[in-house]
Design a protein around this motif. Sequence first.
Motif, PDB file in Angstrom:
ATOM      1  N   ILE A  11       0.845  -1.347   0.016  1.00  0.00           N
ATOM      2  CA  ILE A  11       0.091  -0.064   0.017  1.00  0.00           C
ATOM      3  C   ILE A  11       0.999   1.200  -0.007  1.00  0.00           C
ATOM      4  O   ILE A  11       1.689   1.515   0.774  1.00  0.00           O
ATOM      5  CB  ILE A  11      -0.921  -0.050   1.108  1.00  0.00           C
ATOM      6  CG1 ILE A  11      -2.240  -1.063   0.909  1.00  0.00           C
ATOM      7  CG2 ILE A  11      -1.816   1.336   1.625  1.00  0.00           C
ATOM      8  CD1 ILE A  11      -2.961  -1.248   2.323  1.00  0.00           C
ATOM      9  N   LEU A  12       0.609   1.954  -0.977  1.00  0.00           N
ATOM     10  CA  LEU A  12       1.247   3.274  -1.170  1.00  0.00           C
ATOM     11  C   LEU A  12       0.381   4.279  -0.444  1.00  0.00           C
ATOM     12  O   LEU A  12      -0.474   4.760  -0.976  1.00  0.00           O
ATOM     13  CB  LEU A  12       1.858   3.537  -2.502  1.00  0.00           C
ATOM     14  CG  LEU A  12       2.627   4.722  -2.940  1.00  0.00           C
ATOM     15  CD1 LEU A  12       3.383   4.570  -3.873  1.00  0.00           C
ATOM     16  CD2 LEU A  12       1.495   5.954  -3.212  1.00  0.00           C
ATOM     17  N   LEU A  13       1.105   5.354   0.375  1.00  0.00           N
ATOM     18  CA  LEU A  13       0.698   6.414   0.629  1.00  0.00           C
ATOM     19  C   LEU A  13       1.413   7.673   0.205  1.00  0.00           C
ATOM     20  O   LEU A  13       2.646   7.765   0.413  1.00  0.00           O
ATOM     21  CB  LEU A  13       0.269   6.626   2.134  1.00  0.00           C
ATOM     22  CG  LEU A  13      -0.333   5.615   2.861  1.00  0.00           C
ATOM     23  CD1 LEU A  13      -0.611   5.708   4.245  1.00  0.00           C
ATOM     24  CD2 LEU A  13      -1.638   5.492   2.332  1.00  0.00           C
ATOM     25  N   LEU A  14       0.899   8.809  -0.188  1.00  0.00           N
ATOM     26  CA  LEU A  14       1.596  10.003  -0.290  1.00  0.00           C
ATOM     27  C   LEU A  14       1.548  11.198   0.678  1.00  0.00           C
ATOM     28  O   LEU A  14       0.205  11.271   0.938  1.00  0.00           O
ATOM     29  CB  LEU A  14       1.067  10.527  -1.798  1.00  0.00           C
ATOM     30  CG  LEU A  14       1.563  10.063  -2.970  1.00  0.00           C
ATOM     31  CD1 LEU A  14       1.008  10.663  -4.248  1.00  0.00           C
ATOM     32  CD2 LEU A  14       3.237  10.185  -3.236  1.00  0.00           C
ATOM     33  N   VAL A  72       6.636   9.569  -0.655  1.00  0.00           N
ATOM     34  CA  VAL A  72       5.991   8.116  -0.724  1.00  0.00           C
ATOM     35  C   VAL A  72       6.237   7.435   0.645  1.00  0.00           C
ATOM     36  O   VAL A  72       7.617   7.428   1.261  1.00  0.00           O
ATOM     37  CB  VAL A  72       6.460   7.505  -1.469  1.00  0.00           C
ATOM     38  CG1 VAL A  72       6.115   6.044  -1.756  1.00  0.00           C
ATOM     39  CG2 VAL A  72       5.947   7.777  -3.106  1.00  0.00           C
ATOM     40  N   GLU A  73       5.242   6.832   1.165  1.00  0.00           N
ATOM     41  CA  GLU A  73       5.352   5.803   2.274  1.00  0.00           C
ATOM     42  C   GLU A  73       4.830   4.415   2.002  1.00  0.00           C
ATOM     43  O   GLU A  73       3.644   4.311   1.376  1.00  0.00           O
ATOM     44  CB  GLU A  73       4.626   6.364   3.428  1.00  0.00           C
ATOM     45  CG  GLU A  73       4.715   5.531   4.773  1.00  0.00           C
ATOM     46  CD  GLU A  73       3.975   6.212   6.067  1.00  0.00           C
ATOM     47  OE1 GLU A  73       4.109   5.432   7.163  1.00  0.00           O
ATOM     48  OE2 GLU A  73       2.919   7.138   5.782  1.00  0.00           O
ATOM     49  N   THR A  74       5.504   3.489   2.224  1.00  0.00           N
ATOM     50  CA  THR A  74       5.067   2.171   1.963  1.00  0.00           C
ATOM     51  C   THR A  74       4.770   1.486   3.014  1.00  0.00           C
ATOM     52  O   THR A  74       5.346   1.278   4.037  1.00  0.00           O
ATOM     53  CB  THR A  74       6.214   1.512   1.050  1.00  0.00           C
ATOM     54  OG1 THR A  74       6.859   2.207   0.008  1.00  0.00           O
ATOM     55  CG2 THR A  74       5.978  -0.104   0.577  1.00  0.00           C
ATOM     56  N   ARG A 110       9.609   3.602  -4.327  1.00  0.00           N
ATOM     57  CA  ARG A 110      11.000   4.421  -4.096  1.00  0.00           C
ATOM     58  C   ARG A 110      11.285   5.158  -5.769  1.00  0.00           C
ATOM     59  O   ARG A 110      11.563   6.337  -5.824  1.00  0.00           O
ATOM     60  CB  ARG A 110      12.342   4.102  -3.544  1.00  0.00           C
ATOM     61  CG  ARG A 110      11.901   3.755  -1.964  1.00  0.00           C
ATOM     62  CD  ARG A 110      11.769   4.713  -1.188  1.00  0.00           C
ATOM     63  NE  ARG A 110      11.488   4.361   0.195  1.00  0.00           N
ATOM     64  CZ  ARG A 110       9.950   4.195   0.582  1.00  0.00           C
ATOM     65  NH1 ARG A 110       9.240   4.678  -0.284  1.00  0.00           N
ATOM     66  NH2 ARG A 110       9.634   4.028   1.890  1.00  0.00           N
ATOM     67  N   LEU A 111      11.175   4.326  -6.400  1.00  0.00           N
ATOM     68  CA  LEU A 111      11.517   4.692  -7.877  1.00  0.00           C
ATOM     69  C   LEU A 111      10.325   5.656  -8.078  1.00  0.00           C
ATOM     70  O   LEU A 111      10.625   6.577  -8.931  1.00  0.00           O
ATOM     71  CB  LEU A 111      11.335   3.473  -8.626  1.00  0.00           C
ATOM     72  CG  LEU A 111      11.611   3.647 -10.249  1.00  0.00           C
ATOM     73  CD1 LEU A 111      12.955   4.254 -10.479  1.00  0.00           C
ATOM     74  CD2 LEU A 111      11.493   2.336 -10.880  1.00  0.00           C
ATOM     75  N   GLN A 112       9.006   5.220  -8.048  1.00  0.00           N
ATOM     76  CA  GLN A 112       8.028   6.212  -8.312  1.00  0.00           C
ATOM     77  C   GLN A 112       8.285   7.486  -7.667  1.00  0.00           C
ATOM     78  O   GLN A 112       7.881   8.362  -8.175  1.00  0.00           O
ATOM     79  CB  GLN A 112       6.797   5.705  -8.161  1.00  0.00           C
ATOM     80  CG  GLN A 112       6.532   4.277  -9.097  1.00  0.00           C
ATOM     81  CD  GLN A 112       5.097   3.850  -8.711  1.00  0.00           C
ATOM     82  OE1 GLN A 112       4.087   4.199  -9.301  1.00  0.00           O
ATOM     83  NE2 GLN A 112       5.151   2.797  -7.970  1.00  0.00           N
ATOM     84  N   CYS A 167       1.118   3.468  -9.796  1.00  0.00           N
ATOM     85  CA  CYS A 167       0.642   3.436  -8.162  1.00  0.00           C
ATOM     86  C   CYS A 167       0.861   5.056  -7.821  1.00  0.00           C
ATOM     87  O   CYS A 167      -0.040   5.259  -6.775  1.00  0.00           O
ATOM     88  CB  CYS A 167       1.142   2.775  -7.262  1.00  0.00           C
ATOM     89  SG  CYS A 167       1.081   0.733  -7.844  1.00  0.00           S
ATOM     90  N   PHE A 168       1.655   5.576  -8.058  1.00  0.00           N
ATOM     91  CA  PHE A 168       1.842   7.049  -7.434  1.00  0.00           C
ATOM     92  C   PHE A 168       0.874   7.916  -8.300  1.00  0.00           C
ATOM     93  O   PHE A 168       0.250   8.661  -7.487  1.00  0.00           O
ATOM     94  CB  PHE A 168       3.237   7.525  -8.319  1.00  0.00           C
ATOM     95  CG  PHE A 168       3.873   8.814  -7.748  1.00  0.00           C
ATOM     96  CD1 PHE A 168       4.373   9.190  -6.791  1.00  0.00           C
ATOM     97  CD2 PHE A 168       3.291  10.135  -8.605  1.00  0.00           C
ATOM     98  CE1 PHE A 168       4.744  10.241  -5.916  1.00  0.00           C
ATOM     99  CE2 PHE A 168       3.634  11.426  -8.058  1.00  0.00           C
ATOM    100  CZ  PHE A 168       4.442  11.391  -6.859  1.00  0.00           C
ATOM    101  N   ASP A 169       0.201   7.528  -9.494  1.00  0.00           N
ATOM    102  CA  ASP A 169      -0.735   8.258  -9.919  1.00  0.00           C
ATOM    103  C   ASP A 169      -2.121   7.934  -9.280  1.00  0.00           C
ATOM    104  O   ASP A 169      -2.870   8.846  -9.056  1.00  0.00           O
ATOM    105  CB  ASP A 169      -0.863   7.961 -11.612  1.00  0.00           C
ATOM    106  CG  ASP A 169       0.249   8.802 -12.496  1.00  0.00           C
ATOM    107  OD1 ASP A 169       0.825   9.537 -12.009  1.00  0.00           O
ATOM    108  OD2 ASP A 169       0.103   8.848 -13.740  1.00  0.00           O
ATOM    109  N   ALA A 170      -2.324   6.698  -9.142  1.00  0.00           N
ATOM    110  CA  ALA A 170      -3.327   5.908  -8.436  1.00  0.00           C
ATOM    111  C   ALA A 170      -3.763   6.861  -7.214  1.00  0.00           C
ATOM    112  O   ALA A 170      -4.822   7.048  -6.680  1.00  0.00           O
ATOM    113  CB  ALA A 170      -3.442   4.770  -8.259  1.00  0.00           C
ATOM    114  N   ALA A 171      -2.634   6.905  -6.222  1.00  0.00           N
ATOM    115  CA  ALA A 171      -2.703   7.690  -4.878  1.00  0.00           C
ATOM    116  C   ALA A 171      -2.861   9.083  -5.182  1.00  0.00           C
ATOM    117  O   ALA A 171      -3.624   9.674  -4.028  1.00  0.00           O
ATOM    118  CB  ALA A 171      -1.552   7.562  -4.249  1.00  0.00           C
TER     119      ALA A 171
END
Length: 229
Positions: free
Chosen positions: A46-49, A54-56, A69-71, A79-83
């Motif tokens: 689960i990715l939080l922004l 980014v927090e995983t 971390r790459l995103q 996933c960066f966009d989804a969040a």
Amino acid sequence: MDWRVFAQEMAAMARDLLAQDSVGATLEHITAAATEHVAGCDAAGILLLHGKRVETLAPTHDLVVESDRLQERLTEGPCFDAARTSNGERVFRIADFTTEQPRWPAYAARARALGVGSMMGFLLYTEDEDLGALDLYSHRPGSFTDDSETAGWLLASHAAVALSSARSHAQMEQAMATRHVIGEAMGILMGSHRLTEDQAFDVLRRYSQEKNIKLREVARRVCEEGRLT
């Protein structure tokens, strides 16, 4: 996919999620369920922004952390966009990392080197708030089917409700703990300075404002030291 069996699994998982005793346990249950119930899923997280940071949470494999971390570094990826989506798009999918990906070119090339073959990102949201993204990864290109996406979406919907509930419960527990420590500090001030309840609270409030310290922290200090310092 046998959707009758999947529905039974989702119902059991929903009960299990609500039985967890912490936010962390809830998230770990969610990502473990993804690898178990979504066909083709080798890893999940689960990715939080927080702004662009980014927090995983609850990763099932190091690959999830490396991808997040790459995103974060590139500020791009499914996933960066989804969040952070605000255009109503709820699912992001890269079916095959061996082919050119014009939407996320920098991320796709580097993720392929990490061993990602295909992936999906699902926005975790309720009517009140966006919570983050559920990330699903496969080492194999073309691993996720339309059924996988539907299953992932259903799981993400369950996860969003469970996560929101767990967070609300945690916030309620924190509020109750704060109320308790403030009440204890007020009692100390009332006994040592012959103050009324309103006067004791006003002392804590003014000190908090003047020193720019949270009220709970001021109360904690009074409880530990027996006075304001």
